[in-house]
Every structure is written in C-alpha cells, then in structure tokens.
Enzyme design. Structure first.
Site, short mmCIF file in Angstrom:
data_model
loop_
_atom_site.label_atom_id
_atom_site.label_comp_id
_atom_site.label_asym_id
_atom_site.label_seq_id
_atom_site.Cartn_x
_atom_site.Cartn_y
_atom_site.Cartn_z
N PHE A 192 7.89 7.51 1.12
CA PHE A 192 8.26 7.01 -0.20
C PHE A 192 8.52 8.15 -1.18
O PHE A 192 9.34 8.04 -2.08
CB PHE A 192 7.10 6.15 -0.69
CG PHE A 192 7.28 5.52 -2.03
CD1 PHE A 192 7.83 4.25 -2.14
CD2 PHE A 192 6.87 6.16 -3.19
CE1 PHE A 192 7.97 3.65 -3.38
CE2 PHE A 192 7.02 5.56 -4.43
CZ PHE A 192 7.58 4.30 -4.52
N GLY A 193 7.80 9.24 -1.02
CA GLY A 193 7.90 10.35 -1.97
C GLY A 193 6.58 11.09 -2.02
O GLY A 193 5.81 11.05 -1.06
N LYS A 194 6.35 11.75 -3.14
CA LYS A 194 5.13 12.55 -3.24
C LYS A 194 4.04 11.83 -4.03
O LYS A 194 4.33 11.04 -4.91
CB LYS A 194 5.44 13.87 -3.94
CG LYS A 194 6.24 14.80 -3.07
CD LYS A 194 6.55 16.10 -3.80
CE LYS A 194 7.35 17.01 -2.87
NZ LYS A 194 7.97 18.12 -3.59
N ASP A 252 1.09 -1.86 7.79
CA ASP A 252 1.03 -0.42 8.02
C ASP A 252 -0.43 0.05 7.97
O ASP A 252 -0.78 0.96 7.23
CB ASP A 252 1.91 0.32 7.02
CG ASP A 252 2.27 1.73 7.49
OD1 ASP A 252 2.02 2.03 8.68
OD2 ASP A 252 2.78 2.52 6.69
N LYS A 265 2.09 8.09 -7.54
CA LYS A 265 3.02 8.11 -6.41
C LYS A 265 4.42 8.02 -6.98
O LYS A 265 4.77 7.03 -7.61
CB LYS A 265 2.70 6.93 -5.51
CG LYS A 265 3.48 6.88 -4.24
CD LYS A 265 2.74 6.07 -3.18
CE LYS A 265 3.50 4.84 -2.78
NZ LYS A 265 2.81 4.04 -1.78
#
Ligand SMILES: *[C@@H]1O[C@H](CO)[C@@H](O)[C@H](O)[C@H]1NC(C)=O
Ligand SMILES: *[C@@H]1O[C@H](CO)[C@@H](O)[C@H](O)[C@H]1NC(C)=O
Ligand SMILES: *[C@@H]1O[C@H](CO)[C@@H](O)[C@H](O)[C@H]1NC(C)=O
Ligand SMILES: *[C@@H]1O[C@H](CO)[C@@H](O)[C@H](O)[C@H]1NC(C)=O
Ligand SMILES: *[C@@H]1O[C@H](CO)[C@@H](O)[C@H](O)[C@H]1NC(C)=O
Ligand SMILES: *[C@@H]1O[C@H](CO)[C@@H](O)[C@H](O)[C@H]1NC(C)=O
Ligand SMILES: *[C@@H]1O[C@H](CO)[C@@H](O)[C@H](O)[C@H]1NC(C)=O
Length: 837
Positions: A507-509, A620, A524
């Site tokens: 998704f990203g950092k 997940d 996030k």
C-alpha cells in the site's frame, strides 16, 4: 477497556478541536466591502462598519447619483435598522465593481427597504440584479417590509460586477450592500442526492441563494452572534403542527469535534437548541415533526441539516429518520455513534433535492421503526439554499420546470449517503458497503493505474446527468468524520521523515507520528501508484470505522486531501508479531506470551467473523498483520482486503485471489471461493509460525522445509512436533499444551474448509492450551494438571461438536469485550433486511 483504547482518540479530537475553534471564531475575510448606500456617514452594525456612500462612489457607475433618505425613525427593530434609513436610487442600469483579492466563495448581501423620496416611489420599483455569470434577482420588487437577500457565489475572476437594471418605466434601489469572503470549507463540492440516493458532486461552481436559515427550537440568532454575520430565524412559523413539537435548549453542551461542524458552519446558539418530538412520554408515539417552506419551483435546493444530540442521556439512545418531501434521506440515524461516540457533537449533512415541482418544500423528522427504540427525533438547524439553474439564474422568472418523471423515480427506503464534511455514518456506511460491494468489486477490477479519488464511477449514471454518480462510489463513507487535515498529518509524521518509517507494504509506507497532544500514532500513507489503491483504502476505512474491538487496531482518522490516501491508527508500541518471532533480534517471547498473543488475535478474528450479521473475512491473516501494544496485547490490523461473505460470493467467482503467499488457503486458491475458513487456514499457518519461529516460506532451506505449513504438518502428523519448535522454547512447553496447540493448528490447516474449526473453536482450544500450560507453572504440576484435565474433559473433544454455540463469556473475556458491536449489529441486520427487498 473500550474506554482505555478510545482515550488517545478522544485526546486527539479535543486538541484539534481547540485549534479549529480558535481559528473559526476569528474568521477574517480577505475581501470585505460594506456600504451603507445613500448614507453620508459610516454606520456601525455590531462590530462592523458600513462605510458612507461617498467613500464607495468610485465603485459605482450609474447614470444619475440619487442619494435617498427617509425621515421615518425606526424602520425595523433590528440592530441593522440604521442601514435602511438611506438608499441609492437607480434610474438606469448601474453597476458596482468590486475587485476581488482572493478568489473563492463570497457572500453578496443586498439590503432593501422601500420608501418614497422626492417622487421616487421605491415600493413600486421593479428591477433585476445580476453579476457577470448569474442572474440573482429579476422582476424584483419590495412593497413594504425590509428584506435582506443573501447569495453566495464562487468568484474566480479578479472582480465581481453587480448590476442593477430597472424594468421599463421603473427604478431600482438599494439600501446597503455587502461583498465578503466566505471561508473555503463552508460549502464543499459534495452532497448527497435525495432521489435516487447517490452522491452529488460539483457544488463548488454553483451560485446559491439562502432562502431559509432556521434555528430549530430557539430564538432568532442575529449576525452579532454568528462568526459569518448570518441571521437565523426561529422555526415556529414553519411547523406544520406546532403541538407535535417541543423546544429543547442546552447551549453549554455543544461540542465542536474534528470532522464535524465548526462554529463557522453554525454557532452554538443554533446547535444548542432543538425541536424534538413532543412524545409526551408515550412510547407508542408515531408521528413526524414537519416544517414547510415556500420555495420557487423549478430549482434544485441544497438542504443543510444541522444536528446535535442534546437530547440523549446516553449513547445509542436515539434513532430517527429524516425526510425531505416524501423521500427518506437518512434512516435510523444514531447521532451518538458518529466520530468517537460522543453526545452533543455538532455536525451537518448536505442534500441536493430534485428540481422542485411544488412551491413548498417539506422537511420532516420522525421515529425510527427499529425495535426497542424510544420514539423521538431531533433537528437543531436547517438551511435551504437555492441553486442556480442551467441558465445560471436564481430568479424565479427564469425557472425551468422539468417533468418530474425522469428525476423522481424514487427509491423510498433506500438509505442515502450524506455530505462531505459531516461524519462517517456508521450505519449508512455498513449499508452502503453491503449494497455496493458487488459493484465496488467491479469497480476495483477496472480500477485504473492512475489514482483519481472519488471518481470511480460506474459509468452508468442515470438520466440525472453526469454530476450524479450512482451511489456506487466511495462517496458516502468518505463523507464522514475521522477526517484529519493533511497539515496535521504531515506535522504528526514529521513531514514524512524517511527516518520515521516503521514499515513498508504494498500500500505504501507506514510512519510513526505524534499528534499535537502527544498521542502516538501510526500513519499509513498510500502510494498513489500502488496496485492496491483506492478500493482498499476505502475498505479499510469502512471496516475500521464499523468494527471497534480491543483486539482490532483502531483507526483514528484518515486524510484524503490532495489526492492523498492516508490512514492514521493507534500506535502499536511493540510492532508486528512477526518481528518478535524472527529476523529482528528482539528478545524471545515466552510460550505463555505467545499463547496470549494468539488468543488475542483469535478474539479479534472471531469478532470479525461473528460480530455482525454477515461474516467479515479478513483475507490477509499473517504474523505481520498482528500487532502488539505496549503490554504485548495483540490486535489484528490491515483490513484493506477484507470482505463480507460468504453468501455474497457464492454465485460469483472472484477473479483475483488476494492474500499473502505462504498463508493462502489452497482451497480458496483452487476454487476461488472465499469463506471465513480461509482466514482459519491462514491463522493455522500463523500458529505454526509462532511455534517454530521461522518464515512461512524460506527458499534458502532444503526443498521439503521451504513451506512451513507443509513441513510442520508432516511433523504434527508424526506426533513429533517438538522436533521442529523454536529452540528457545525447548523444554519450556508443557507437552499437553503443545499437543493441544499442535492439534488446533492441524485442524486449521485441513484441506477442506468444512473440516476446519470455526474461529470460536480455535479460540476455545487456545485458551485451553494456555490453561494446560499455566497448570504447570502455578503450584504443584502433577496435582493441578490432573485436576484440570478432569474438570475440562468434556471440552477436550470440542472440535467434534461444532454445532455448539460458544458465547463470548466462555472465552474468558467480558461480554462487552467481544460483543461490543451487538447493538449496532442489530441495527445493521435490520437495515440489511429492509434493504434486501
Ligand atoms: C468611515 O470608515 C472608513 C473605513 O473604515 C474610514 O476610513 C473613515 O475614516 C470613516 N469615516 C468616518 C467619518 O468615520
Ligand atoms: C470555486 O470554483 C472553482 C472552479 O469550479 C474551484 O476550483 C474552487 O475550489 C471553488 N472555490 C470555492 C471556495 O468554492
Ligand atoms: C407607491 O407604490 C405602491 C405600489 O405600487 C402603491 O401602492 C402606492 O400607492 C404608491 N405610493 C404613492 C405615494 O404613489
Ligand atoms: C420555543 O421557543 C421559541 C423561541 O424561543 C418560542 O417562541 C416558543 O414559544 C417556544 N415554544 C414552546 C412550545 O415552548
Ligand atoms: C449574542 O451575543 C451577545 C453578546 O455578544 C450575548 O449577550 C447574547 O446572549 C447572545 N445571544 C444569544 C442568543 O446567545
Ligand atoms: C413521516 O413522513 C414520511 C415522508 O412524508 C412518511 O413516509 C412517513 O410515513 C411519515 N411517518 C409518520 C409516522 O407519519
Ligand atoms: C450554475 O452556474 C454555473 C456557473 O457558475 C454553471 O456552470 C452551472 O452549469 C449552472 N448550473 C446548472 C444546473 O446548470
């Protein structure tokens, strides 16, 4: 304990709230023209000064200067009466030109009071008023009373021209004029449509005329008491049946919280008073409180409801419905669940009506039909704003009355979304989610690489035109609460300092962050080019705003400004479970700690699977998505892939198998059919991971050892699991406990979903494994363990009896813990039922 974990959230709201309030009460318009036409002196009205006409004559071009004055002393009793004592008379087309320093929305307020001045009979005047792009008034006249007309226009050029044009053989006149900047956030781009229920976008360019601005259940509030110099009139005269309504006043209780209304939206004198149902303590009361307002047909109206629950004594006490004309626009509204479960928070919702066919607009509130709710309903304030028509006009003379057929195909009973700037409607959110999950899945599939927020349209907009997206977008959910200004997020994360990064995902950092009040958060930040884009961002907001549980990581807020996709969570001091198992050099966890962590995570998942009418599948589950707080209490995180199921997916084969390699349910992989048993499988892998403290896939190992699930199952089936456990645990696990744990994990990894236990069963067995372990550590091992097994023996074969329903209390948690969503779930299931028809 709920309180315990909500505390940081509360703190944050309070701190942001304070800065908002101080900001809003000091609104200082960049552009501010106040002119007392015809007056030779400045006139003070409240704390503002309307300048003398001669000081503004350079702004006006008119064929003939006529400054009129009346000798009548007090024309109106209001504070601004002075303004009405003088006027400008225009015998021909006359134009004021105001240069605009800051583009954006501006108030235009026109003050009229007719009198006779040296043969000019203003009562007989007929004229029009227009700007470069809009007709504000046409064929307009005022016979006797004083009238204040208020418009707001988004001015994008560097000046605004306001032209007064007398009708033939007539004159025009004006007593005073204001052109003043409006704060940017007052009118946003989005609202909800009334019929069909959908999102309305594109409000910004509209010219609006304030037709009614009403303070429910309270006195008139004048400009002095309003940060934007507005006037709010009492609602009595609009009530259809006054005896059905009751006043309520509790001004001191009003709270302005982040994501809700500010004092610029409406003052506390508006939010702190309300009209409620006069139910006379009769629990069978069933009636609406209705107001009727005159409107010009042929226009759409922006209807803004102001709500503040000053009625309830406790949360989740008041549920009511809101109607515009015959359309239900909010069903079973529970004001207390918005934001951080607080009473008396001020907020508002915007709706755009269909083009009015009648000259009356009716607004009603009435009791919810949910079982067990006490019948009442509340409204604190209401604004009705006329929107310019396709000719750019606000004048009734230019009204375009279209046949109502195409636009009024109604969907009574459908819950609509609500405006940006209001809150995440928990109930609505759920409903939207349920309603549109399928469409959203399609949307997700065709989601393009370029990330464009709020515009994932279905492309099948109905006859209402392109401005209406079909209710299938993110819309409703994005519109509510939890929204944090980008600047605040940026500051919290130290301007997204790379050294503050605590994690990186698809998704990203993820950054650590500190809010201005010192609350630690995890931020996030979505990568706009990430494959898992907007849809997952939405899912996560939806999920986390509905599911509050002490074993689920809680969402503090989000930010979608400037194309950002940022989620702000409570900070989990001890990071991921994975990092405590291997690869990071952190101290080893004891067996008891590991069991407690597994139990916590199982509780969170159990709640997801059973806490609501429809099971929610995490999709997940992995050790990197189980986070640990400062006390090593486990919370499940990352709901980006979550889905409700499985009923939904039975007829539908999902095309994209998502999840993490090594944890994926082989059955899901084979059949592409999603059930909560896929989470069970993944959780089983986590259990082995916890026991063996090694990656689930480790390609550096000999072939048969690469996949942990296969490798561990081999040893479990041989009854020699102890051969492969984490060496730091060697000799520290009670054999009974290990056996129970191994069996539990094994059942979870059954090939077929039907053979796997439910999360409740897993939880139960982990609790049992913990008790077996504890029996050794406390006191005499032999005695205790024998006794314990004796006592608990009926439960040993628990897996055999999956029909038994285990309640939360049996898991050792308090019922509040695990079923904290129960009242919501009741509401929710009702909604879903009513929706299903
Ligand atoms: C009237 O107001 C203007 C603008 O505020 C100011 O410049 C002017 O001096 C005032 N005139 C009088 C007579 O007070
Ligand atoms: C004014 O309209 C423009 C163009 O539609 C828009 O970009 C801008 O945000 C609007 N400003 C306000 C304050 O509504
Ligand atoms: C002024 O105009 C009004 C409205 O047309 C009319 O009723 C009134 O008699 C007029 N007054 C005079 C003095 O002409
Ligand atoms: C409600 O309040 C308004 C304004 O304060 C007042 O005029 C009205 O009489 C009140 N109504 C009732 C029923 O008390
Ligand atoms: C309006 O403000 C004045 C002082 O600015 C205050 O005395 C008065 O009580 C306020 N009115 C209301 C209705 O709050
Ligand atoms: C309230 O008004 C709505 C819309 O007009 C109507 O459908 C509903 O039946 C009314 N409820 C009651 C209890 O009268
Ligand atoms: C209202 O006016 C704007 C221009 O400011 C225009 O773009 C818009 O199309 C008009 N409204 C409608 C319904 O056409």
């Amino acid at each position: 304990m709920m309180l315990g974990f909500l505390k940081p959230v509360l703190l944050m709201w309070v701190s942001l709230n304070l800065c908002l309030v101080s900001f809003s009460s000091g609104f200082n318009p960049v552009d501010s023209y106040l002119i007392d036409c015809g007056s030779s002196t400045n006139t003070s009205v409240g704390d503002r000064v309307f300048i003398a006409d001669n000081l503004a004559s350079n702004l006006l071009s008119t064929p003939k200067d006529i400054l009129a004055k009346t000798t009548l002393k007090s024309i109106t009793s209001s504070e601004d009466s002075q303004l009405y004592q003088t006027a400008r008379v225009f015998t021909g087309s006359s134009t004021y030109t105001f240069s605009i320093r800051q583009s954006g929305r501006h108030w235009i307020r026109l003050y009229f009071y007719p009198f006779i001045y040296t043969g000019y009979n203003m009562s007989a005047a007929k004229f029009s008023v227009s700007t470069q792009n809009h007709v504000l008034l046409s064929d307009f006249g005022v016979e006797s009373t004083s009238i204040l007309k208020e418009f707001s226009l988004n001015v994008t050029s560097n000046n605004i021209e306001i032209t007064f044009t007398p009708s033939s053989n007539s004159i025009a006149f004006l007593n005073a004029i204001e052109v003043v900047s409006v704060p940017d956030g007052l009118i946003t781009d989005d609202a909800s449509t009334v019929s069909p229920a959908a999102q309305f976008q594109g409000l910004l360019p509209f010219a609006l005329e304030t037709v009614w601005r009403v303070n429910m259940g309270g006195p008139k509030v004048i400009f002095d008491n309003d940060t934007l110099w507005r006037t709010w009139i009492p609602d009595q005269s609009f009530l259809v049946q006054e005896n059905l309504a009751k006043n309520l006043s509790k001004i001191g209780a009003v709270k302005y919280v982040t994501g809700g209304a500010t004092q610029d939206i409406a003052p506390n004198t508006v939010y702190g008073t309300a009209t409620v149902m006069n139910s006379l303590d009769d629990p069978s009361s069933n009636f609406n409180v209705s107001w009727e307002f005159n409107v010009d047909p042929g226009f759409q109206y922006l209807v803004r409801f102001h709500f503040c629950d000053i009625l309830s004594k406790a949360l989740n006490e008041l549920y009511f419905n809101v109607y515009i004309d015959s359309w239900i626009v909010v069903k079973d509204l529970d004001l207390s669940t918005y934001l951080v479960n607080t009473l008396a928070a001020a907020y508002y919702m915007d709706f755009v009506t269909v083009s009015a066919v009648s000259n009356k607009l009716r607004v009603s509130i009435g009791p919810s039909t949910l079982d067990g709710t006490y019948p009442n309903a509340i409204l604190n304030g209401l604004e009705i704003m006329k929107m310019n028509n396709s000719m750019g006009s606000l004048s009734a003379a230019d009204s375009v009355i279209i046949s109502s057929d195409s636009s009024s195909k109604k969907n009574v009973g459908v819950i609509v979304g609500i405006s940006i700037g209001a809150f995440i409607a928990v109930i609505l959110g759920v409903v939207f989610f349920m309603l549109h999950r399928k469409r959203r899945r399609l949307a997700r599939q065709r989601e393009s690489k370029t990330w464009t927020p709020f515009s994932i349209n279905e492309g099948n907009s109905q006859s209402m035109g392109s401005k209406y997206s079909n209710g299938t977008t993110a819309s409703a959910i994005f519109n509510y609460g939890y929204r944090i200004p980008f600047a605040a997020v940026q500051e919290a994360a130290n301007n997204f300092d790379e050294s503050w990064v605590i994690g990186i995902g698809g998704f990203g950092k993820v950054y650590k962050g500190v809010l201005s009040d010192g609350t630690k958060v995890a931020v996030k930040r979505g990568n706009p080019r990430s494959q898992q884009g907007l849809a997952e961002f939405q899912t996560e907001i939806e999920m986390l705003s509905q599911f509050r549980h002490r074993h689920l990581v809680s969402l503090i807020g989000y930010c979608d400004e400037k194309n950002e996709m940022i989620l702000v969570y409570e900070y989990m001091e001890n990071g991921t479970l994975k990092s405590h198992l291997y690869g990071s050099g952190l101290p080893n966890l004891s067996w008891k700690q590991r069991l407690e962590i597994c139990i916590g995570a199982a509780r969170g998942l159990h709640y997801l699977h059973t806490g609501y009418a429809k099971a929610v599948i995490h999709r997940d589950v992995k050790s990197a998505n189980i986070l640990l707080d400062e006390n090593l209490m486990a919370k499940v995180a990352d709901f980006g892939l979550s889905k409700t199921g499985p009923e939904i997916d039975q007829t539908h084969v999902s095309t994209a198998v998502k999840g993490s390699f090594g944890y994926l349910d082989p059955e899901y992989f084979r059949r592409q059919q999603l059930t909560e048993k896929s989470d069970i499988y993944s959780f089983g892998v986590v259990l082995f991971e916890v026991l063996c403290a090694r990656p689930v896939i480790d390609p550096s190992l000999p072939r048969e050892m690469v996949n942990l699930a296969e490798w561990a199952m081999k040893w479990q089936k041989r009854g020699q699991l102890e051969q492969i456990i984490d060496s730091t645990l060697a000799g520290k696990i009670r054999p009974d406990s290990l056996r129970k744990f191994g069996e539990t994990a094994e059942k979870c990894l059954a090939d077929y979903g039907v053979d796997r236990p439910s999360m409740g069963d897993v939880l139960w067995n982990l609790e049992y494994a913990l008790q077996l372990q504890e029996a050794v550590t406390d006191g005499d091992p032999e005695e205790n363990s024998t006794n314990m097994i004796g006592e608990l023996s009926p439960q040993v074969n628990y897996f055999g009896d999956s029909s038994t329903n285990v309640s939360a209390t049996q898991f050792g948690g308090s019922p509040v813990d695990d079923l904290s969503g129960v009242s919501m779930s009741r509401v929710f299931s009702q909604l879903v039922k009513s929706e299903g028809r």
